[in-house]
Design an enzyme around this catalytic site. Structure first.
Site, mmCIF file in Angstrom:
data_model
loop_
_atom_site.group_PDB
_atom_site.id
_atom_site.type_symbol
_atom_site.label_atom_id
_atom_site.label_comp_id
_atom_site.label_asym_id
_atom_site.label_seq_id
_atom_site.Cartn_x
_atom_site.Cartn_y
_atom_site.Cartn_z
ATOM 1 N N HIS A 1 50.146 33.706 25.065
ATOM 2 C CA HIS A 1 50.614 33.798 26.447
ATOM 3 C C HIS A 1 50.300 35.145 27.086
ATOM 4 O O HIS A 1 50.871 35.500 28.110
ATOM 5 C CB HIS A 1 52.116 33.521 26.517
ATOM 6 N N CYS B 1 44.278 42.561 38.210
ATOM 7 C CA CYS B 1 44.119 42.099 39.584
ATOM 8 C C CYS B 1 43.669 40.641 39.530
ATOM 9 O O CYS B 1 42.771 40.291 38.756
ATOM 10 C CB CYS B 1 43.084 42.948 40.328
ATOM 11 N N CYS C 1 39.642 46.673 44.729
ATOM 12 C CA CYS C 1 39.372 45.761 45.845
ATOM 13 C C CYS C 1 40.428 45.798 46.944
ATOM 14 O O CYS C 1 40.254 45.151 47.979
ATOM 15 C CB CYS C 1 39.198 44.337 45.326
#
Length: 195
Positions: free
Chosen positions: A39, A47, A101
């Site tokens: 997991h 991101c 970004c």
């Protein structure tokens, strides 16, 4: 011989690979190196728009640097451990942006409930299962399919299954051996037997 272990690396001489549903690096902290974090982990922040990743510690420092005046008074802690915070305080919080970004879609690199485990990671676990001659489940109820599926496959391929847990599991009917005990206590006793 090989298998999948879950606690303390006590039977590490017999463990070929460890698959964990934990997201806290518990097994690496205990010294395990052959680990798949099914997991993901809270130790990495990624991101969701670009390929930027950072370690959680650096990310926490970044949040603190950009929210030095932010002090949250917790109104209530809910049963799922979420904290209720005054909405006006939330509006004052500076959401960290991705340095690559500019996106605000940063999150721990974990699979949340309802999301799917990365296919390549699942396949890697199936590959490791094919290499082993038996499987040990320790400290899991196997209630979610992400872990349970490997027991189904082990059963299908006639690999012996041992389960160590303090309560019932979803795969008890598949087990060749079921031990009802606390993992830590069991492995401590196992060590003293010098097996």
């Amino acid at each position: 011989s090989s298998g999948i272990n879950a606690e303390y690396g006590v039977i590490s001489k017999q463990v070929e690979w460890l698959v964990t549903q934990n997201v806290d690096r518990l097994h690496q902290k205990a010294g395990s190196t052959k680990v798949t974090e099914l997991h993901g982990t809270t130790n990495i922040v990624a991101c969701q728009r670009c390929n930027y990743v950072t370690d959680r510690e650096s990310f926490q420092k970044y949040i603190q640097e950009h929210n030095q005046e932010f002090v949250a008074d917790i109104i209530n802690v809910t049963p799922d451990a979420d904290a209720e915070i005054d909405i006006d305080l939330i509006k004052k919080f500076n959401i960290p942006l991705c340095p690559d970004c500019g996106s605000d879609l940063l999150k721990p690199q974990v699979v949340f409930f309802g999301a799917n485990v990365v296919k390549e990671k699942v396949q890697h676990c199936y590959d490791k299962l094919q290499e082993c001659d038996r499987i040990l489940v320790a400290g899991s109820s196997l209630q979610v399919m992400s872990g349970y599926r490997f027991l189904l496959e082990a059963n299908r391929t006639h690999k012996p299954i041992a389960i160590l847990n303090i309560g019932n599991t979803r795969a008890d009917h598949l087990a060749n051996v079921k031990v009802t005990a606390r993992c830590g206590e069991f492995f401590e006793r196992y060590k003293t037997l010098n097996l």
